[in-house]
Write a protein that holds these residues in place. Structure first.
Motif, PDB file in Angstrom:
ATOM      1  N   PRO A   1      40.591  23.526  14.028  1.00 29.92           N
ATOM      2  CA  PRO A   1      41.309  23.087  12.826  1.00 29.92           C
ATOM      3  C   PRO A   1      40.418  22.255  11.910  1.00 29.92           C
ATOM      4  O   PRO A   1      39.840  21.257  12.345  1.00 29.92           O
ATOM      5  CB  PRO A   1      42.455  22.245  13.388  1.00 29.92           C
TER       6      PRO A   1
ATOM      7  N   GLU B   1      40.620  16.037   7.599  1.00 26.81           N
ATOM      8  CA  GLU B   1      41.399  15.135   6.735  1.00 26.81           C
ATOM      9  C   GLU B   1      42.713  15.767   6.306  1.00 26.81           C
ATOM     10  O   GLU B   1      43.768  15.136   6.325  1.00 26.81           O
ATOM     11  CB  GLU B   1      40.566  14.754   5.514  1.00 26.81           C
ATOM     12  N   TRP B   2      42.668  17.038   5.906  1.00 28.13           N
ATOM     13  CA  TRP B   2      43.858  17.687   5.359  1.00 28.13           C
ATOM     14  C   TRP B   2      44.691  18.393   6.432  1.00 28.13           C
ATOM     15  O   TRP B   2      45.909  18.497   6.285  1.00 28.13           O
ATOM     16  CB  TRP B   2      43.468  18.700   4.283  1.00 28.13           C
ATOM     17  N   VAL B   3      44.046  18.848   7.501  1.00 26.15           N
ATOM     18  CA  VAL B   3      44.750  19.625   8.526  1.00 26.15           C
ATOM     19  C   VAL B   3      45.268  18.748   9.662  1.00 26.15           C
ATOM     20  O   VAL B   3      46.433  18.854  10.058  1.00 26.15           O
ATOM     21  CB  VAL B   3      43.818  20.726   9.096  1.00 26.15           C
ATOM     22  N   ASN B   4      44.415  17.861  10.188  1.00 20.97           N
ATOM     23  CA  ASN B   4      44.778  17.074  11.370  1.00 20.97           C
ATOM     24  C   ASN B   4      45.370  15.702  11.050  1.00 20.97           C
ATOM     25  O   ASN B   4      46.224  15.208  11.782  1.00 20.97           O
ATOM     26  CB  ASN B   4      43.557  16.880  12.263  1.00 20.97           C
ATOM     27  N   VAL B   5      44.861  15.057   9.990  1.00 15.57           N
ATOM     28  CA  VAL B   5      45.282  13.691   9.695  1.00 15.57           C
ATOM     29  C   VAL B   5      46.512  13.686   8.792  1.00 15.57           C
ATOM     30  O   VAL B   5      47.588  13.215   9.172  1.00 15.57           O
ATOM     31  CB  VAL B   5      44.125  12.895   9.048  1.00 15.57           C
ATOM     32  N   ARG B   6      46.366  14.239   7.605  1.00 10.93           N
ATOM     33  CA  ARG B   6      47.490  14.225   6.661  1.00 10.93           C
ATOM     34  C   ARG B   6      48.474  15.368   6.885  1.00 10.93           C
ATOM     35  O   ARG B   6      49.590  15.323   6.393  1.00 10.93           O
ATOM     36  CB  ARG B   6      46.967  14.269   5.225  1.00 10.93           C
ATOM     37  N   ARG B   7      48.028  16.423   7.566  1.00 10.21           N
ATOM     38  CA  ARG B   7      48.859  17.566   7.929  1.00 10.21           C
ATOM     39  C   ARG B   7      49.456  18.260   6.705  1.00 10.21           C
ATOM     40  O   ARG B   7      50.612  18.689   6.695  1.00 10.21           O
ATOM     41  CB  ARG B   7      49.980  17.132   8.892  1.00 10.21           C
ATOM     42  N   ILE B   8      48.637  18.433   5.674  1.00  9.48           N
ATOM     43  CA  ILE B   8      49.134  19.053   4.441  1.00  9.48           C
ATOM     44  C   ILE B   8      48.499  20.421   4.170  1.00  9.48           C
ATOM     45  O   ILE B   8      48.794  21.050   3.156  1.00  9.48           O
ATOM     46  CB  ILE B   8      48.898  18.133   3.219  1.00  9.48           C
ATOM     47  N   ARG B   9      47.620  20.868   5.069  1.00  8.60           N
ATOM     48  CA  ARG B   9      47.046  22.210   4.967  1.00  8.60           C
ATOM     49  C   ARG B   9      46.980  22.823   6.363  1.00  8.60           C
ATOM     50  O   ARG B   9      46.984  22.111   7.368  1.00  8.60           O
ATOM     51  CB  ARG B   9      45.622  22.173   4.362  1.00  8.60           C
ATOM     52  N   VAL B  10      46.939  24.154   6.422  1.00 11.38           N
ATOM     53  CA  VAL B  10      46.727  24.816   7.708  1.00 11.38           C
ATOM     54  C   VAL B  10      45.223  25.014   7.883  1.00 11.38           C
ATOM     55  O   VAL B  10      44.443  24.880   6.932  1.00 11.38           O
ATOM     56  CB  VAL B  10      47.463  26.174   7.770  1.00 11.38           C
ATOM     57  N   LYS B  11      44.810  25.334   9.110  1.00  8.96           N
ATOM     58  CA  LYS B  11      43.375  25.426   9.359  1.00  8.96           C
ATOM     59  C   LYS B  11      42.777  26.629   8.637  1.00  8.96           C
ATOM     60  O   LYS B  11      43.409  27.669   8.472  1.00  8.96           O
ATOM     61  CB  LYS B  11      43.076  25.483  10.850  1.00  8.96           C
TER      62      LYS B  11
END
Length: 317
Positions: free
Chosen positions: A127, A131-141
């Motif tokens: 993933p 920053e965007w996938v694992n932390v903020r969870r606002i994008r997919v991998k």
């Protein structure tokens, strides 16, 4: 600092690997001599990687410096396959469009045609970006690279019968039971030829290839020799698909950003001639482990005793 001229590092029965700046090496290649250019160059990323990627905002101009030479050396019926990874804009969860900008310039300025676009899907990719996938969870991998299949003419050599996939169970049943020709609700007129056994299914332009060779012989031998394993290898199946699809035995395949030389290894296994160029001496040294008894050039900066367990033989040319 001015780069050193390219030197032949090693050769095999079917190929040659050159160490040096590809931009300086390209003019030495004869006009219309290459059947397939197959490569995955350093991607355009904002975060610097050890394999020498260019900044996203400079990438397209950097790559276009190679374009006219790549077009010149390609045979009229030849193909140029370019695998490119995506990138996010710095500090924001929105995508760069450098891949598409490069495609437009390769077509409009360098004279290539877009034969077909492919998508290289790696289901094993971790993933990212974190920053965007694992932390903020606002994008997919991000698990897909775009692949531009470019050509010098409007009718490049290709044969999809060389890359057929096994039929699905449902298709095998249909072939066994037969199919009644009819007009589908979509408007497609499916004839009785649909139930003909052609030896396999025509593959889609989505290539699902996981790169999971963490325990390969290449990697083991690199570690034993104290050499860095190339961190961005593409799977052998990627090279195999396009080499089979777009070339015949005896054709010449060239990788201008060879890295660990997966392209050369697969080409050799498929009885194609190959040529590779790579700027990193360490990565090209490691690529020697992909081959049985490669012959070191007298120009090579490597000594046959410099690597533990070296399989090299003395030059014969």
């Amino acid at each position: 600092m001015k780069s050193q001229p390219s030197k032949l590092l090693y050769q095999t029965a079917l190929g040659q690997a050159y160490l040096g700046d590809t931009l300086e090496f390209l003019p030495s290649i004869a006009d219309e001599s290459i059947d397939l250019i197959l490569t995955s160059p350093p991607f355009a990323l904002k975060r610097k990687k050890e394999y020498g990627n260019e900044d996203e905002d400079k990438y397209v101009d950097w790559f276009m410096g190679f374009a006219s030479q790549l077009h010149r050396i390609l045979k009229p019926e030849g193909s140029f396959v370019l695998d490119l990874g995506g990138a996010y804009m710095p500090g924001f969860p929105v995508r760069s469009i450098y891949m598409f900008e490069l495609l437009v310039r390769l077509v409009k300025e360098a004279g290539f045609y877009l034969a077909q676009e492919f998508y290289h899907y790696n289901p094993a990719r971790l993933p990212a970006p974190a920053e965007w996938v694992n932390v903020r969870r606002i994008r997919v991998k991000d698990s897909v690279n775009v692949v531009w299949w470019l050509s010098k003419s409007k009718n490049p050599k290709a044969d999809n019968r060389k890359v057929l996939k096994p039929y699905s169970d449902s298709m095998k049943k249909l072939l066994k039971d037969g199919y009644k020709a009819k007009l589908r609700p979509s408007g497609h007129d499916i004839s009785d030829k649909f139930s003909r056994n052609n030896g396999g299914a025509i593959p889609p332009n989505l290539l699902e290839l996981a790169n999971t060779d963490s325990n390969s012989s290449y990697q083991k031998q690199c570690r034993e020799a104290g050499l860095k394993v190339h961190p961005a290898r593409f799977p052998a199946g990627f090279a195999e698909f396009f080499i089979k699809f777009l070339t015949d035995e005896g054709d010449l395949v060239f990788d201008p950003f060879a890295g660990s030389n997966t392209t050369g290894k697969v080409a050799e296994d498929l009885s194609r001639k190959w040529m590779a160029s790579e700027l990193s001496e360490e990565y090209l040294k490691g690529s020697l482990f992909r081959f049985d008894n490669p012959i070191l050039s007298t120009q090579s900066p490597i000594k046959t005793t410099s690597l533990k367990g070296s399989p090299y033989v003395s030059p014969q040319f």
